[in-house]
Design an enzyme around this catalytic site. Structure first.
Site, PDB file in Angstrom:
ATOM      1  N   ARG A   4       0.391   5.361  17.104  1.00 15.86           N
ATOM      2  CA  ARG A   4      -0.034   6.305  16.054  1.00 15.86           C
ATOM      3  C   ARG A   4       0.255   7.763  16.392  1.00 15.86           C
ATOM      4  O   ARG A   4       0.808   8.485  15.563  1.00 15.86           O
ATOM      5  CB  ARG A   4      -1.509   6.112  15.692  1.00 15.86           C
ATOM      6  CG  ARG A   4      -1.861   4.762  15.051  1.00 15.86           C
ATOM      7  CD  ARG A   4      -0.768   4.197  14.232  1.00 15.86           C
ATOM      8  NE  ARG A   4      -1.136   3.044  13.436  1.00 15.86           N
ATOM      9  CZ  ARG A   4      -0.295   2.060  13.126  1.00 15.86           C
ATOM     10  NH1 ARG A   4       0.951   2.079  13.565  1.00 15.86           N
ATOM     11  NH2 ARG A   4      -0.679   1.064  12.368  1.00 15.86           N
TER      12      ARG A   4
ATOM     13  N   ASP B 119      -7.054   3.495  12.859  1.00 10.08           N
ATOM     14  CA  ASP B 119      -5.772   4.190  12.719  1.00 10.08           C
ATOM     15  C   ASP B 119      -5.866   5.499  11.941  1.00 10.08           C
ATOM     16  O   ASP B 119      -5.175   6.464  12.246  1.00 10.08           O
ATOM     17  CB  ASP B 119      -4.731   3.253  12.090  1.00 10.08           C
ATOM     18  CG  ASP B 119      -4.264   2.195  13.075  1.00 10.08           C
ATOM     19  OD1 ASP B 119      -4.286   2.484  14.288  1.00 10.08           O
ATOM     20  OD2 ASP B 119      -3.880   1.092  12.642  1.00 10.08           O
TER      21      ASP B 119
ATOM     22  N   ASP C 296       0.811  -1.221   0.000  1.00 15.71           N
ATOM     23  CA  ASP C 296       0.000   0.000   0.000  1.00 15.71           C
ATOM     24  C   ASP C 296       0.844   1.271   0.000  1.00 15.71           C
ATOM     25  O   ASP C 296       0.683   2.129  -0.862  1.00 15.71           O
ATOM     26  CB  ASP C 296      -0.940   0.025   1.216  1.00 15.71           C
ATOM     27  CG  ASP C 296      -2.169  -0.840   0.999  1.00 15.71           C
ATOM     28  OD1 ASP C 296      -2.371  -1.311  -0.138  1.00 15.71           O
ATOM     29  OD2 ASP C 296      -2.908  -1.052   1.971  1.00 15.71           O
TER      30      ASP C 296
ATOM     31  N   SER D 130      -3.121  -9.469   8.229  1.00 12.92           N
ATOM     32  CA  SER D 130      -2.601  -8.113   8.323  1.00 12.92           C
ATOM     33  C   SER D 130      -1.985  -7.964   9.710  1.00 12.92           C
ATOM     34  O   SER D 130      -2.658  -8.186  10.720  1.00 12.92           O
ATOM     35  CB  SER D 130      -3.738  -7.117   8.121  1.00 12.92           C
ATOM     36  OG  SER D 130      -3.403  -5.897   8.747  1.00 12.92           O
TER      37      SER D 130
HETATM   38  N1  ARG Z   1      -7.547  -3.129  16.315  1.00 14.55           N
HETATM   39  C1  ARG Z   1      -6.307  -2.581  16.725  1.00 14.55           C
HETATM   40  C2  ARG Z   1      -6.462  -1.101  16.994  1.00 14.55           C
HETATM   41  O1  ARG Z   1      -7.326  -0.475  16.468  1.00 14.55           O
HETATM   42  C3  ARG Z   1      -5.187  -2.852  15.756  1.00 14.55           C
HETATM   43  C4  ARG Z   1      -5.336  -2.258  14.389  1.00 14.55           C
HETATM   44  C5  ARG Z   1      -4.260  -2.625  13.395  1.00 14.55           C
HETATM   45  N2  ARG Z   1      -4.242  -4.023  13.186  1.00 14.55           N
HETATM   46  C6  ARG Z   1      -3.655  -4.686  12.182  1.00 14.55           C
HETATM   47  N3  ARG Z   1      -3.683  -5.970  12.211  1.00 14.55           N
HETATM   48  N4  ARG Z   1      -3.077  -4.083  11.182  1.00 14.55           N
HETATM   49  O2  ARG Z   1      -5.686  -0.548  17.732  1.00 14.55           O
END
Ligand code: ARG
Length: 399
Positions: free
Chosen positions: A93, A122, A13, A174
């Site tokens: 983040r 995110d 991506d 992922s």
């Molecule tokens: N659900 C988690 C959060 O919102 C992780 C999100 C990212 N997860 C991932 N497998 N890329 O903090």
């Protein structure tokens, strides 16, 4: 937009994003990767970013900043989203966003970009941080806007523009990885009834195959912050790394949950966070020994709110800063040692001690050393129970 700072991971991506942004806005792209313990090779990342068309590449070691300014405050607050998730992804983040803003200032950029999808948390976390730290900068979220409907279409685009992609490494999941934990979703995990397959887990052993002898570790805290293990002081990074290793070996730190995303979706995710799970458990245990009852109960409420704020991307808010002031005040006496037993996927506190302990054996003992005034309890119960006595009388009258 002339110059855009992009949160770059080196995956499909964000690689395509570089080209896509260039073509769409005719802008210069500055790629940025934060080192938060995900074990990347910076030279390979740089080569890939530049080959893909980035004008410049930044790689910054943010591990200590991550631990001191994000992880430890959340540990002190006992912030676990929906009671379970230590928020490795959520906490990272705002840190990445803050460093992107710093680079944007240095480079005189006018926009910030990320590779998050339009249905996750995110995107919210990045953009809320951007808004509070740099309200003047534009925000682009290419994945939310672009024309590609599938991975195949993305690969086709990559081939067309000679973007190096590793199509052989088609991961079924992922995965987001940092030193505080790993988040894993997609693939068979999308069916919340399916057991997570063993290959979904990256750093923890299957508890069934964990050692048949437990390990006992003693974790020392100073005002809520872990400072040593088994009598040895060590850097925070070393301490967390060590706990991830030893916890992982015992299959500790696996979390399988359905969670409520901020955008309204329920999602099934699994996490691996040995150090986070061990430290949260040990820290809470020490608090039980040293924090007065009403404060301890009230802090539980704060913990839940704190976790929501972090999960929702409200890191750079006065609300979070105010809660930190409260939490820090509660940590004054949270110094001492907790003994944890790690065994077959579980970590259990089995001992605790502190110079600041409120535990008084003379009060709790049932032996002849007992110093508690048993008779005083009668008066206490009479007055504490008075409201219920009055209610009870009324009930009898109205029947
Ligand atoms: N659900 C988690 C959060 O919102 C992780 C999100 C990212 N997860 C991932 N497998 N890329 O903090």
């Amino acid at each position: 937009m002339k110059k855009i700072v992009l949160a770059y991971s080196g995956g499909l991506d964000t690689s395509i994003i570089i080209k896509w942004l260039q073509k769409k806005y005719d802008a210069e792209i500055i790629a940025f990767t934060a080192d938060i313990g995900q074990k990347e090779n910076p030279a390979a990342l740089e080569e890939k970013a530049i080959k893909t068309g980035a004008k410049k590449f930044y790689f910054k070691d943010l591990k200590d900043e991550f631990i001191n300014d994000y992880i430890f405050p959340s540990l002190k607050a006992s912030a676990l989203y929906e009671g379970k998730y230590p928020m490795a992804t959520s906490l990272s983040r705002p840190l990445i966003a803050k460093n992107m803003v710093d680079i944007a200032r240095k480079e005189n950029a006018d926009a910030l970009a990320h590779g998050c999808t339009g249905k996750g948390n995110d995107q919210v976390r990045f953009e809320l941080a951007f808004k509070s730290l740099a309200p003047d900068l534009k925000i682009v979220a290419p994945v939310r806007e672009w024309e590609f409907r599938s991975r195949e279409e993305e690969i086709e685009y990559a081939k067309k523009y000679k973007i190096p992609v590793d199509v052989t490494k088609k991961r079924p999941y992922s995965i987001d990885w940092n030193l505080w934990g790993i988040s894993i979703e997609c693939g068979v995990l999308e069916d919340p009834w399916q057991n997570p397959p063993e290959d979904a887990y990256q750093i923890t052993r299957n508890p069934a195959e964990a050692p048949s002898e437990p390990d006992y570790i003693e974790i020392e805290f100073n005002q809520g912050i872990p400072v040593g293990i088994n009598g040895k002081n060590m850097s925070s990074l070393k301490l967390i790394t060590l706990l991830n290793d030893i916890g992982g070996k015992h299959g500790v730190g696996r979390i399988d949950m359905v969670e409520n995303r901020l955008v309204g979706i329920k999602s099934r995710e699994i996490y691996e966070a040995p150090a986070a799970v061990i430290l949260h458990s040990a820290h809470l245990e020490l608090e039980k020994l040293v924090i007065e009852r009403e404060l301890y109960h009230f802090k539980n409420i704060i913990s839940q709110k704190y976790a929501e704020l972090v999960y929702y991307g409200y890191w750079f808010s006065d609300f979070r800063r105010c809660l930190d002031n409260f939490v820090n005040a509660t940590q004054k006496y949270v110094s001492g040692v907790v003994k944890m037993k790690l065994f077959k996927g579980q970590c259990i506190p089995v001992g605790r001690k502190s110079e600041c302990s409120l535990y008084d054996e003379n009060l709790s003992t049932y032996t002849s050393k007992d110093a508690f005034d048993h008779r005083a309890s009668k008066g206490f119960i009479d007055i504490f129970g008075l409201p219920l006595l009055l209610e009870g009388k009324r009930m009898r009258k109205s029947r």
